[in-house]
Write an enzyme that holds these catalytic residues in place. Structure first.
Site, short mmCIF file in Angstrom:
data_model
loop_
_atom_site.label_atom_id
_atom_site.label_comp_id
_atom_site.label_asym_id
_atom_site.label_seq_id
_atom_site.Cartn_x
_atom_site.Cartn_y
_atom_site.Cartn_z
N SER A 562 0.85 -1.19 0.00
CA SER A 562 0.00 0.00 0.00
C SER A 562 0.89 1.25 0.00
CB SER A 562 -0.95 -0.03 1.19
OG SER A 562 -1.98 0.91 1.03
N ASP A 644 -8.57 -5.15 -6.06
CA ASP A 644 -8.13 -4.03 -5.23
C ASP A 644 -8.61 -2.73 -5.87
OD1 ASP A 644 -6.92 -2.17 -3.63
OD2 ASP A 644 -4.89 -2.96 -3.86
N HIS A 676 -7.03 -5.70 -1.60
CA HIS A 676 -5.82 -5.03 -1.12
C HIS A 676 -5.00 -5.96 -0.23
CE1 HIS A 676 -3.65 -1.29 -0.98
NE2 HIS A 676 -3.74 -1.14 0.32
#
Length: 700
Positions: A562, A644, A676
């Site tokens: 991320s 995602d 994610h």
């Protein structure tokens, strides 16, 4: 075979490498990932498979007298690629563990009454069983099943949620004669969220009469409103409560739609009066997140968590009190330089206990609210626990302390008894003790570095089980996501530092700018500065650790997901030869295309800003990884989830394509069914094998 870098003529003599007449530390051979044979300090190195064989413990509740704990254990079944959860009972002060449920499917406790009757959810229905071990009894048989159930204090009504179709976004709902079509049509944003496309269905709270398991005709208390309660995508039963008199429901909702919804965090608390059908906004004028409503034990004071700024999802989280009789409010933690994770009331209504990040850990705090809470006198806030562990959550209060869940970087969650008198924690559950007794432990130490602006930068350093300071080790720099997420003593089943260290790597995990636990200013500093001080913090941390003789400076990797994946992409263009290998999971590569495709725009607006606004040019140029692609020359592994929508698929594909076209050694691991995160056990095993396989290929 021991693999060694070739610098001149090297000879292996008596476990030392001799180069040009000088003794230098020997490099360490890393164990294979699935090695469960080699014994180190009485145990074997942790492997990805062993990691998933650990039981995952959840604290479910305490008996009314606080003497017995019900907890859940989820065990992953490799053959079926799924987890099975069962409930167990154990005396808080120690004693024999009893299995409470054994049916396949997974159970979650709702309530435990004074007679020891446990209401729990199983396969969408309410069941009852007494703590004494009597037979289970199914109470409800509600068509379609129940979700997020709350029983009214008087036991006569039930509150639950279900999705309601309000917008015909999906073609089969818009055109009834085209039942085999699969098309989505939108006129506004909020068309997808996290890993799901918006099909026009909105979560709503429903209330109904409840007698002996019989549920009356349910009423939608948000009828016709295209808003969510519980919140999407992670909201649950914590998003609504009954008032003490069972006459009202208080629920959380962000009553904004479409474009406004995607750009705001302004959730409010609403009180619905059952008798009149009227709804009142209790947090009118409070602009940020208002969440997690709860009542004092006497039911006279409403409390909740509140953020001040609309659009800032990582703002300081405060505890707010509102007196039911007068409506007056007070912010209990406004004067405190920290942010609250969760809280509970004491049984006597005199204190509030909460957990919050604190200097690389998460600890227990208390606030005395017995006197002067409505005056201008600021209540005293005291940290009451301390140590190299996290307090993940508070289960409840006993006569001598609190029941909490706790983790370490080297231990998965268990349930503990925190003692008020000696301020210590003692394990109540021992689900994974047998497993850990066979796993070689890894040493964890703190390290403080001077950052480039002169401030102290704290890091956790995790060493291999057989660490020998006379040898040289490859190092992994861990880049945390968030970006305003803490690197503490939490335990991950994917980004697991113990697992990384067990494969022969030293891991350093800095508490760089943007992490809570070091004051509000430190936490906020990263906004609009993603590629600035936080990236310099990472470089400061790895440079400082590299001064140690046991660090193999020619074999250092940076890894992260991320924002951590963004950090890896940024470092790829600015690291100036520090790293030999890189791994980015669902990282942001091009800030312009990311802004144009991500879903929670309030986050993007606050932390980056729109790309067409010249005031944000730094975020889209100097702090944009794609702008530094000309300097990419380091091998890079890229993970990307197909579902995602926070960091959409194009980010990983763009980065991989650029690396390939530039001739940089690179690999794409595409997970089409993952979001994610990586939630499937088998996919997680593939992830681990690719992760460590890449490191073995690129770090010699």
């Amino acid at each position: 075979m021991m693999r060694l870098s070739c610098i001149g003529a090297l000879l292996l003599i008596n476990n030392m490498v001799v180069a040009q007449g000088k003794e230098v530390p020997q490099k360490v051979e890393r164990p294979q990932i699935e090695n469960r044979v080699k014994t180190i300090n009485g145990g074997t190195p942790l492997s990805p498979k062993a990691l998933w064989e650990l039981g995952r413990v959840s604290a479910e509740g305490l008996s009314a007298d606080g003497t017995q704990l019900i907890y859940g254990v989820s065990n992953y079944q490799f053959d079926e690629n799924k987890s099975e959860k069962n409930l167990f009972v154990v005396p808080v002060k120690g004693g024999k563990v009893r299995q409470f449920t054994s049916d396949a499917g997974g159970e979650t406790v709702l309530t435990i009454d004074e007679n020891g009757n446990v209401l729990y959810m199983f396969k969408g229905q309410i069941w009852q069983k007494n703590l004494n071990g009597s037979d289970s009894k199914q109470l409800t048989d509600y068509e379609g099943g129940l979700e997020n159930v709350k029983i009214a204090p008087d036991g006569k009504s039930i509150l639950f949620s279900k999705a309601v179709l309000l917008k015909p976004y999906h073609s089969v709902d818009k055109y009834s004669d085209l039942g085999k079509s699969n098309v989505y049509i939108y006129d506004n944003l909020d068309y997808r969220h996290w890993d799901t496309w918006n099909d026009g269905r909105f979560n709503h709270p429903f209330i109904a009469s409840y007698t002996d398991g019989k549920i009356g005709e349910p009423k939608d208390i948000m009828e016709g409103e295209p808003f969510y309660s519980p919140q999407m995508p992670f909201g649950g039963s914590e998003d609504f409560i009954w008032t003490a008199d069972s006459r009202s429901v208080i629920y959380v909702a962000k009553k904004r739609f479409g474009n406004d919804y995607a750009q705001s965090t302004n959730t409010d608390l609403y009180q619905y009066d059952i008798a009149t059908g009227e709804t009142r906004n209790l947090t009118e004028g409070m602009s940020g997140y208002d969440t997690n409503p709860s009542l004092s034990k006497d039911g006279k004071i409403l409390s909740w968590l509140s953020m001040k700024t609309d659009g800032f999802e990582a703002d300081k989280n405060d505890i707010i009190l509102m007196e039911a009789s007068s409506g007056r409010k007070v912010n209990l933690t406004a004067h405190w330089d920290g942010t609250v994770n969760s809280f509970i009331w004491s049984k006597d209504n005199k204190k509030i206990f909460f957990v919050a990040p604190s200097k690389g850990t998460v600890q227990l705090f208390e606030i005395n609210v017995a006197k002067g809470v409505w005056s201008k006198v600021l209540p005293k806030i005291t940290q009451i626990s301390d140590g190299d562990f996290d307090i993940a959550g508070i289960v409840g209060e006993t006569s001598t302390g609190l029941i909490v869940t706790s983790t370490k970087m080297t231990r998965a969650a268990e349930v503990f008894d925190y003692n008020f008198k000696n301020k210590s924690i003692k394990a109540i559950t021992h689900v994974n003790d047998a497993m850990y007794s066979q796993i070689a432990d890894t040493k964890v130490e703190s390290r403080v570095t001077k950052a480039t602006d002169g401030l102290d930068l704290f890091s956790w350093v995790i060493y291999p089980p057989d660490f020998d300071p006379t040898k040289k080790y490859p190092v992994l720099l861990f880049c945390q996501g968030g970006p305003q997420a803490a690197t503490t003593q939490s335990y991950s089943f994917r980004w697991n530092f113990q697992l990384m260290a067990s494969q022969g790597y030293i891991v350093i995990a800095p508490n760089r700018r943007g992490m809570p636990g070091w004051g509000v200013k430190w936490n906020e500093q990263i906004s609009k500065d993603w590629g600035g001080q936080s990236i310099r913090d990472y470089l400061s941390a790895i440079d400082d650790l590299s001064t140690e003789s046991y660090v193999d400076k020619s074999n250092i990797a940076a890894v992260g997901a991320s924002y951590g994946g963004y950090s890896v992409f940024m470092l790829a263009g600015v690291h100036e030869g520090r790293f030999k290998s890189l791994i980015s999971h669902c990282g942001l590569f091009d800030m312009t295309s990311w802004y144009g495709t991500t879903e929670e725009l309030f986050f993007a607006n606050h932390d980056i800003g729109a790309y067409w606004d010249k005031n944000n040019s730094k975020s889209y140029n100097e702090f944009n990884p794609i702008k530094h692609i000309d300097k990419w020359n380091t091998p890079i592994l890229i993970f990307q989830g197909g579902k995602d929508y926070r960091v959409p698929i194009g980010q990983g594909l763009e980065a991989f394509q650029a690396a390939q076209l530039k001739g940089v050694k690179s690999r794409l691991v595409y997970l089409p069914e993952e979001n994610h995160w990586v939630l499937s056990g088998h996919n997680a095993q593939v992830w681990q094998r690719e992760f460590f396989g890449w490191l073995s290929e690129t770090l010699k």
